[in-house]
Design a protein around this motif. Structure first.
Motif, PDB file in Angstrom:
ATOM      1  N   VAL A 274       0.840  -1.202   0.000  1.00 14.36           N
ATOM      2  CA  VAL A 274       0.000   0.000   0.000  1.00 14.36           C
ATOM      3  C   VAL A 274       0.875   1.253   0.000  1.00 14.36           C
ATOM      4  O   VAL A 274       0.642   2.187  -0.777  1.00 14.36           O
ATOM      5  N   LEU A 275       1.894   1.269   0.838  1.00 13.68           N
ATOM      6  CA  LEU A 275       2.797   2.428   0.890  1.00 13.68           C
ATOM      7  C   LEU A 275       3.520   2.626  -0.441  1.00 13.68           C
ATOM      8  O   LEU A 275       3.694   3.765  -0.891  1.00 13.68           O
ATOM      9  N   ALA A 276       3.923   1.539  -1.075  1.00 15.37           N
ATOM     10  CA  ALA A 276       4.574   1.630  -2.389  1.00 15.37           C
ATOM     11  C   ALA A 276       3.600   2.185  -3.430  1.00 15.37           C
ATOM     12  O   ALA A 276       3.988   3.006  -4.271  1.00 15.37           O
ATOM     13  N   ALA A 277       2.341   1.757  -3.366  1.00 16.89           N
ATOM     14  CA  ALA A 277       1.332   2.258  -4.310  1.00 16.89           C
ATOM     15  C   ALA A 277       1.119   3.755  -4.122  1.00 16.89           C
ATOM     16  O   ALA A 277       1.026   4.509  -5.098  1.00 16.89           O
ATOM     17  N   TYR A 278       1.067   4.210  -2.878  1.00 15.83           N
ATOM     18  CA  TYR A 278       0.927   5.649  -2.625  1.00 15.83           C
ATOM     19  C   TYR A 278       2.162   6.421  -3.073  1.00 15.83           C
ATOM     20  O   TYR A 278       2.061   7.521  -3.595  1.00 15.83           O
ATOM     21  N   GLY A 279       3.329   5.834  -2.884  1.00 18.50           N
ATOM     22  CA  GLY A 279       4.555   6.487  -3.349  1.00 18.50           C
ATOM     23  C   GLY A 279       4.538   6.680  -4.861  1.00 18.50           C
ATOM     24  O   GLY A 279       4.872   7.752  -5.369  1.00 18.50           O
ATOM     25  N   ALA A 280       4.125   5.638  -5.584  1.00 21.76           N
ATOM     26  CA  ALA A 280       4.046   5.727  -7.051  1.00 21.76           C
ATOM     27  C   ALA A 280       2.980   6.723  -7.481  1.00 21.76           C
ATOM     28  O   ALA A 280       3.193   7.497  -8.427  1.00 21.76           O
ATOM     29  N   TYR A 281       1.860   6.723  -6.796  1.00 22.68           N
ATOM     30  CA  TYR A 281       0.773   7.662  -7.117  1.00 22.68           C
ATOM     31  C   TYR A 281       1.227   9.100  -6.889  1.00 22.68           C
ATOM     32  O   TYR A 281       1.018   9.972  -7.740  1.00 22.68           O
ATOM     33  N   THR A 282       1.873   9.350  -5.764  1.00 23.97           N
ATOM     34  CA  THR A 282       2.372  10.690  -5.452  1.00 23.97           C
ATOM     35  C   THR A 282       3.384  11.138  -6.500  1.00 23.97           C
ATOM     36  O   THR A 282       3.355  12.284  -6.963  1.00 23.97           O
TER      37      THR A 282
ATOM     38  N   ILE B  84     -13.298  19.179 -13.362  1.00 25.64           N
ATOM     39  CA  ILE B  84     -13.717  18.141 -12.434  1.00 25.64           C
ATOM     40  C   ILE B  84     -13.465  16.741 -13.003  1.00 25.64           C
ATOM     41  O   ILE B  84     -13.106  15.825 -12.263  1.00 25.64           O
ATOM     42  N   ASP B  85     -13.607  16.568 -14.309  1.00 20.78           N
ATOM     43  CA  ASP B  85     -13.371  15.255 -14.905  1.00 20.78           C
ATOM     44  C   ASP B  85     -11.924  14.803 -14.714  1.00 20.78           C
ATOM     45  O   ASP B  85     -11.663  13.639 -14.405  1.00 20.78           O
ATOM     46  N   THR B  86     -10.994  15.730 -14.875  1.00 23.06           N
ATOM     47  CA  THR B  86      -9.577  15.411 -14.669  1.00 23.06           C
ATOM     48  C   THR B  86      -9.314  15.104 -13.204  1.00 23.06           C
ATOM     49  O   THR B  86      -8.585  14.152 -12.888  1.00 23.06           O
ATOM     50  N   ALA B  87      -9.922  15.871 -12.300  1.00 24.14           N
ATOM     51  CA  ALA B  87      -9.761  15.619 -10.865  1.00 24.14           C
ATOM     52  C   ALA B  87     -10.331  14.245 -10.496  1.00 24.14           C
ATOM     53  O   ALA B  87      -9.728  13.507  -9.706  1.00 24.14           O
TER      54      ALA B  87
ATOM     55  N   ARG C 188      -7.462   7.038  -9.697  1.00 22.79           N
ATOM     56  CA  ARG C 188      -6.125   6.430  -9.705  1.00 22.79           C
ATOM     57  C   ARG C 188      -5.535   6.278  -8.306  1.00 22.79           C
ATOM     58  O   ARG C 188      -4.578   5.532  -8.110  1.00 22.79           O
ATOM     59  N   CYS C 189      -6.094   6.991  -7.333  1.00 21.67           N
ATOM     60  CA  CYS C 189      -5.588   6.945  -5.962  1.00 21.67           C
ATOM     61  C   CYS C 189      -5.773   5.536  -5.405  1.00 21.67           C
ATOM     62  O   CYS C 189      -6.834   4.931  -5.576  1.00 21.67           O
ATOM     63  N   PRO C 190      -4.752   4.988  -4.736  1.00 22.19           N
ATOM     64  CA  PRO C 190      -4.877   3.635  -4.185  1.00 22.19           C
ATOM     65  C   PRO C 190      -6.110   3.446  -3.283  1.00 22.19           C
ATOM     66  O   PRO C 190      -6.692   2.368  -3.250  1.00 22.19           O
ATOM     67  N   ALA C 191      -6.531   4.473  -2.592  1.00 23.31           N
ATOM     68  CA  ALA C 191      -7.682   4.355  -1.693  1.00 23.31           C
ATOM     69  C   ALA C 191      -8.988   4.104  -2.429  1.00 23.31           C
ATOM     70  O   ALA C 191      -9.936   3.597  -1.842  1.00 23.31           O
ATOM     71  N   SER C 192      -9.047   4.412  -3.716  1.00 21.25           N
ATOM     72  CA  SER C 192     -10.298   4.216  -4.447  1.00 21.25           C
ATOM     73  C   SER C 192     -10.669   2.742  -4.569  1.00 21.25           C
ATOM     74  O   SER C 192     -11.833   2.416  -4.796  1.00 21.25           O
ATOM     75  N   SER C 193      -9.702   1.847  -4.370  1.00 20.87           N
ATOM     76  CA  SER C 193     -10.004   0.418  -4.447  1.00 20.87           C
ATOM     77  C   SER C 193     -10.215  -0.220  -3.080  1.00 20.87           C
ATOM     78  O   SER C 193     -10.674  -1.358  -3.000  1.00 20.87           O
ATOM     79  N   THR C 194      -9.902   0.485  -2.003  1.00 20.77           N
ATOM     80  CA  THR C 194     -10.064  -0.074  -0.661  1.00 20.77           C
ATOM     81  C   THR C 194     -10.982   0.758   0.219  1.00 20.77           C
ATOM     82  O   THR C 194     -11.422   0.291   1.262  1.00 20.77           O
ATOM     83  N   GLY C 195     -11.238   1.985  -0.169  1.00 23.77           N
ATOM     84  CA  GLY C 195     -12.067   2.895   0.617  1.00 23.77           C
ATOM     85  C   GLY C 195     -12.783   3.849  -0.315  1.00 23.77           C
ATOM     86  O   GLY C 195     -13.319   3.436  -1.344  1.00 23.77           O
TER      87      GLY C 195
END
Length: 123
Positions: free
Chosen positions: A25-33, A89-92, A98-105
């Protein structure tokens, strides 16, 4: 326009996750950031401490009331945020998806109401 990506997750599930899962999860957030930064959309982002560290403040009848811990008992808690710059808003929403949380929360995408716009609307 600036947007907040508000990240909601189940704190208990994250606290009980296996070390390997937490590292993924931390690696996914690092890549997303990193992707946000490379695109130029990144403005800010931080992880929040658990809700047990929170303090809620409310002014009632001129008196300050302080409540330690979370104000509401919910399944998902505000876990962090990203502030981004997006054309619309569409881009946002695309960045939110793409945020990792969208698949878990949940990732709440909310436009920022710039103070200059707010003051102008109130006049």
């Amino acid at each position: 326009m600036r947007y907040m990506l508000l990240i909601y997750n189940d704190e208990k599930a994250m606290a009980n996750a296996a070390k390997e899962q937490t590292q993924q999860v931390l690696a996914a957030y690092g890549a997303y950031t990193e992707a946000l930064k490379k695109s130029g959309a990144y403005i800010a982002g931080e992880r929040l401490r658990p809700t047990q560290a929170a303090t809620s403040v409310r002014l009632t009848g001129g008196k300050t009331n302080v409540l330690d811990g979370p104000y509401a008992d919910t399944k998902e808690q505000l876990a962090g945020f990203y502030m981004i710059e997006a054309a619309d808003i569409d881009t946002a929403i695309e960045w939110g998806a793409r945020c990792p949380a969208s698949s878990t929360g949940t990732v709440e995408v909310r436009p920022i109401w710039e103070m200059a716009e707010y003051v102008a609307a109130a006049e």
